[in-house]
Design an enzyme around this catalytic site. Structure first.
Site, PDB file in Angstrom:
ATOM      1  N   CYS A  73     -24.572  27.053  30.177  1.00 43.93           N
ATOM      2  CA  CYS A  73     -24.242  26.611  31.827  1.00 43.93           C
ATOM      3  C   CYS A  73     -23.094  25.574  31.942  1.00 43.93           C
ATOM      4  O   CYS A  73     -22.834  25.232  30.656  1.00 43.93           O
ATOM      5  CB  CYS A  73     -25.570  26.226  32.361  1.00 43.93           C
TER       6      CYS A  73
ATOM      7  N   HIS B 225     -30.636  21.583  23.669  1.00 45.17           N
ATOM      8  CA  HIS B 225     -31.829  22.126  22.818  1.00 45.17           C
ATOM      9  C   HIS B 225     -31.232  23.246  22.194  1.00 45.17           C
ATOM     10  O   HIS B 225     -31.861  24.471  22.730  1.00 45.17           O
ATOM     11  CB  HIS B 225     -33.058  22.427  23.751  1.00 45.17           C
TER      12      HIS B 225
ATOM     13  N   HIS C 131     -40.975  16.607  28.165  1.00 42.38           N
ATOM     14  CA  HIS C 131     -39.535  16.931  27.916  1.00 42.38           C
ATOM     15  C   HIS C 131     -38.873  15.805  28.214  1.00 42.38           C
ATOM     16  O   HIS C 131     -38.893  14.911  29.036  1.00 42.38           O
ATOM     17  CB  HIS C 131     -39.177  18.122  29.129  1.00 42.38           C
TER      18      HIS C 131
ATOM     19  N   GLU D 297     -35.872  15.374  29.548  1.00 37.36           N
ATOM     20  CA  GLU D 297     -35.306  15.361  31.082  1.00 37.36           C
ATOM     21  C   GLU D 297     -36.358  14.471  31.779  1.00 37.36           C
ATOM     22  O   GLU D 297     -36.106  13.834  32.757  1.00 37.36           O
ATOM     23  CB  GLU D 297     -34.908  16.657  31.350  1.00 37.36           C
TER      24      GLU D 297
ATOM     25  N   ASN E  92     -35.812  25.743  29.120  1.00 37.88           N
ATOM     26  CA  ASN E  92     -35.469  27.110  30.028  1.00 37.88           C
ATOM     27  C   ASN E  92     -35.504  28.510  29.509  1.00 37.88           C
ATOM     28  O   ASN E  92     -35.741  29.308  30.020  1.00 37.88           O
ATOM     29  CB  ASN E  92     -33.938  26.775  30.488  1.00 37.88           C
TER      30      ASN E  92
END
Length: 278
Positions: free
Chosen positions: A12, A40, A125, A127, A220
């Site tokens: 991305c 990751h 996580h 984030e 994801n």
């Protein structure tokens, strides 16, 4: 055997940006470190290490050179401390979409109203841990429906999301939370995540088996696997070495999708391997 690749898969924008920032600094013969894995994907992290871009888990061990903040962001107190260190050149590679969540939470937590900030995401996580640090103690992480019992009735509940959550799960949890108090929702799932999940779901309906490529530590990618496996037979692999020929016995069509931190070179290796089985 026919091989189809999902319309949206692989790197991305945020991941591409982070890697470019790290590699650009490494080209200048600087000592380059990343605070935690930049992304990751173990294979891509290993490739970067070959370019002298080293992962450190303890930032205090970096006394000079360039320190790159990973795409997931870092806790606010550490961010401030490192930014003030004049001996280290800091490169903030936090994904802009993750930065947006941090900014929203920081702004929402800046007053003294009777309110809660709910972050829908994975508690451990990086984030999510970073986003919580911007919340002035007002954040509660809701990972699944069982965590809703910890949500308190307040004047208003603000809801944001880890950028890589599934839209379906986000909507389901928001619906339950809205039964507790008035809710204001900030849908912070990034567009790249939504596009990958939609493309993977569409492709899974067209094939006999799905191969989902990405780090086992990638949230994801895990959600792509969950979406695909609910529709058809699916396997989550990190690289071509994990593929087993027996998976493709009596298979006519195979689909490939990949997480947002999966590089093109791994996707191409998997495609070539599957072509050899045809």
């Amino acid at each position: 055997m026919k091989i189809k690749v999902a319309a949206s898969s692989g790197f991305c924008f945020g991941v591409k940006r982070a890697i470019e920032l790290a590699e650009e600094n490494a080209k200048n013969n600087k000592e380059v470190y990343t605070f935690g894995p930049l992304i990751h994907n173990p294979q891509e992290v290993a490739r970067l290490e070959q370019k002298n871009i080293k992962v450190v888990e303890d930032y205090s061990k970096v006394s000079s050179g360039v320190l790159v903040f990973r795409t997931h962001g870092i806790p606010l107190d550490i961010y401030n401390k490192l930014s003030e260190n004049k001996n280290i050149e800091v490169i903030d590679a936090t994904c802009p979409f993750v930065k947006r969540v941090q900014d929203i939470v920081k702004e929402l937590s800046s007053d003294d109203k009777n309110e809660q900030i709910i972050i829908i995401g994975e508690k451990k996580h990086p984030e999510v841990s970073a986003v919580v640090s911007y919340g002035n103690g007002k954040c509660l992480v809701v990972e699944d429906k069982k965590d809703i019992q910890n949500v308190k009735k307040t004047d208003i509940i603000y809801v944001v999301s880890q950028t890589t959550q599934s839209q379906k799960k986000f909507d389901e949890i928001v619906e339950e939370i809205s039964k507790i108090s008035k809710v204001k929702v900030f849908n912070t799932i990034c567009r790249a995540t939504f596009d990958r999940q939609s493309a993977a779901e569409k492709l899974a309906k067209e094939v006999d088996i799905m191969i989902v490529i990405g780090g086992k530590n990638s949230g994801n990618t895990t959600r792509l696997y969950q979406i695909c496996s609910a529709i058809t037979k699916a396997y989550h692999i990190e690289n071509v070495d994990e593929i087993e020929k027996s998976w493709f016995n009596n298979i006519n069509t195979v689909g490939i999708t990949a997480g947002a931190s999966t590089p093109d070179w791994i996707i191409e290796e998997v495609k070539k391997s599957l072509s050899d089985f045809s």
